[in-house]
Design a protein around this motif. Structure first.
Motif, mmCIF file in Angstrom:
data_model
loop_
_atom_site.group_PDB
_atom_site.id
_atom_site.type_symbol
_atom_site.label_atom_id
_atom_site.label_comp_id
_atom_site.label_asym_id
_atom_site.label_seq_id
_atom_site.Cartn_x
_atom_site.Cartn_y
_atom_site.Cartn_z
ATOM 1 N N ILE A 88 53.359 -3.515 -55.907
ATOM 2 C CA ILE A 88 52.033 -3.637 -56.516
ATOM 3 C C ILE A 88 51.107 -2.479 -56.099
ATOM 4 O O ILE A 88 50.327 -1.960 -56.906
ATOM 5 C CB ILE A 88 51.409 -5.036 -56.211
ATOM 6 N N GLN A 89 51.212 -2.054 -54.837
ATOM 7 C CA GLN A 89 50.341 -0.949 -54.388
ATOM 8 C C GLN A 89 50.704 0.359 -55.092
ATOM 9 O O GLN A 89 49.842 1.161 -55.436
ATOM 10 C CB GLN A 89 50.462 -0.767 -52.889
ATOM 11 N N ILE A 90 52.003 0.547 -55.327
ATOM 12 C CA ILE A 90 52.427 1.771 -56.030
ATOM 13 C C ILE A 90 51.940 1.712 -57.474
ATOM 14 O O ILE A 90 51.418 2.685 -58.015
ATOM 15 C CB ILE A 90 53.960 1.946 -55.954
ATOM 16 N N ARG A 91 52.088 0.532 -58.091
ATOM 17 C CA ARG A 91 51.623 0.400 -59.489
ATOM 18 C C ARG A 91 50.145 0.749 -59.612
ATOM 19 O O ARG A 91 49.719 1.419 -60.544
ATOM 20 C CB ARG A 91 51.827 -1.041 -59.970
ATOM 21 N N GLU A 92 49.356 0.266 -58.654
ATOM 22 C CA GLU A 92 47.906 0.465 -58.766
ATOM 23 C C GLU A 92 47.474 1.864 -58.335
ATOM 24 O O GLU A 92 46.604 2.464 -58.946
ATOM 25 C CB GLU A 92 47.180 -0.568 -57.903
ATOM 26 N N GLN A 93 48.095 2.377 -57.293
ATOM 27 C CA GLN A 93 47.567 3.613 -56.706
ATOM 28 C C GLN A 93 48.368 4.866 -57.050
ATOM 29 O O GLN A 93 47.872 5.975 -56.889
ATOM 30 C CB GLN A 93 47.470 3.454 -55.195
ATOM 31 N N PHE A 94 49.606 4.686 -57.508
ATOM 32 C CA PHE A 94 50.454 5.840 -57.857
ATOM 33 C C PHE A 94 51.170 5.523 -59.172
ATOM 34 O O PHE A 94 52.414 5.482 -59.219
ATOM 35 C CB PHE A 94 51.481 6.108 -56.751
ATOM 36 N N PRO A 95 50.406 5.282 -60.252
ATOM 37 C CA PRO A 95 51.054 4.801 -61.488
ATOM 38 C C PRO A 95 52.156 5.729 -62.000
ATOM 39 O O PRO A 95 53.133 5.252 -62.583
ATOM 40 C CB PRO A 95 49.892 4.713 -62.486
#
Ligand SMILES: Cc1cc2nc3c(=O)[nH]c(=O)nc-3n(C[C@H](O)[C@H](O)[C@H](O)COP(=O)(O)OP(=O)(O)OC[C@H]3O[C@@H](n4cnc5c(N)ncnc54)[C@H](O)[C@@H]3O)c2cc1C
Ligand code: SF4
Length: 336
Positions: A88-95
């Motif tokens: 989820i953090q990658i999706r939000e911060q490193f799309p």
């Protein structure tokens, strides 16, 4: 498939590396991560390792961890593609990372394949993968290149040489490039770190040498520094069909903007080049300018100014430009 020795590495990577360093020909060894590329190429007799070492049991956080802290994002090389894409953090911060992985291969392959194996996958040039064609400098140095005068619709237009025009097939690499990632590499003598942009080699006169890794070296992970680019980043992929398929053209873009003014833009192109391709000429056109479609068109022209089309792939230049323009437009419109 030819006979080969199979070993499972124990938990300790240093023991494995020391054992490899003591061997006379570590270049005859391949590591097995997900096996989704290696086993295919062995069955096709394109790769003929004498020894295959399964590295799935190596027990170290270096290889198996996703970590986000003040130093940025760390991705272990044995993380599966689906695991990183779903974080989820990658999706939000490193799309751009999750999108490049989501659009790569099929769900089954993404569940099996590792990030390290993904960046080291080999070209899908059909002459490389079919050993009934004698001429392939990448498979057999000095034998020629069947693709130069053959069916080269999918081949590269940027960064090629008169020895090899194969396209680099991966998607994740372009995301790593625009985020200025580095690669951690383990060897018997310790650890080293290189910029991701230095991992792959241009074909030149030695297309069989594809990466700057020594025999027996293991990629342990990728580091992505904190940056103002990461949130406004995306990956756009154009392919012949929407189900799993390699890119005909792709663009990873990451933008640092102040209102409509672009501070800096990073661009990497896929499907177009012999290696993951940073489009620095286009980035230079965009830096510091007010964004509009005319500017994007000029940047796309600059990205392909040095392109060298072959008989069947000239269409890629226009396709690549349009892909890049659309990626820039979509990245500007992102709500973050
Ligand atoms: C049908 C199909 C469609 C596909 N479509 C796409 C696509 O659209 N986009 C895309 O990007 N990819 C695509 N792929 C490729 C797929 O993503 C790769 O096969 C996969 O990522 C490779 O990872 P792996 O862990 O299975 O590697 P493996 O097959 O295990 O290893 C590949 C190579 O990397 C080496 N290696 C692996 N891990 C390490 C390490 N940590 N250190 C050093 N060397 C290592 C191995 O020795 C081997 O040479 C597709 C594959 C298939 C079969
Ligand atoms: S393009 Fe490269 S990989 Fe394909 S046949 Fe020519 S030398 Fe081999």
């Amino acid at each position: 498939m030819r006979a080969f020795e199979f070993h499972r590495a124990s938990a300790d990577p240093h023991a494995l590396l020391a054992q490899l360093a003591a061997q006379t020909a570590p270049e005859n060894t391949q590591f097995l991560a997900g096996g989704t590329t290696l086993l295919d190429l062995m069955k096709l007799d394109v790769m003929q390792p004498e020894q295959v070492i399964d590295i799935n049991a190596l027990d170290t956080s270096d290889l198996g961890e996703i970590r986000l802290d003040g130093d940025g994002l760390y991705l272990g090389a044995m993380i599966r593609m689906s695991e990183a894409a779903d974080d989820i953090q990658i999706r939000e911060q490193f799309p751009v990372i999750s999108q490049s992985l989501d659009l790569a291969a099929s769900p089954q392959i993404r569940n099996m394949a590792s990030l390290g194996g993904n960046v080291l996958q080999r070209t899908r040039c059909s002459y490389f993968r079919d050993t009934s064609y004698e001429a392939c400098n990448k498979r057999k140095p000095g034998s020629g290149c069947a693709a130069l005068e053959g069916f080269n619709r999918a081949h590269a237009v940027l960064g090629t040489s008169d020895q090899c025009i194969a396209a680099y097939p991966g998607d994740f690499a372009q995301a790593l490039m625009v985020l200025d990632a580095t690669v951690d590499i383990l060897s018997a003598t310790g650890q080293r770190r290189i910029r991701f942009a230095e991992l792959h080699r241009a074909p030149g006169a030695t297309p069989h040498l594809e990466v700057n890794l020594a025999a027996g070296e293991i990629i342990s992970g990728f580091r992505i520094p904190p940056s103002p680019f990461a949130r406004r980043s995306l990956f756009l992929k154009i392919r012949d069909r929407e189900s799993y398929e390699f890119a005909l053209a792709s663009a990873a873009v990451a933008i640092d903007r102040d209102g409509d003014r672009l501070q800096q833009v990073r661009i990497a192109l896929g499907g177009m080049a012999a290696m993951p391709w940073r489009a620095r000429e286009a980035e230079a056109i965009l830096a510091g300018q007010l964004a509009d479609d005319d500017l994007f068109r000029r940047a796309a022209d600059a990205a392909f100014a040095a392109a060298q089309p072959r008989r069947h792939n000239a269409f890629k230049i226009d396709l690549g430009k349009r892909t890049l323009i659309r990626a820039l437009q979509q990245a500007m419109a992102m709500e973050i």
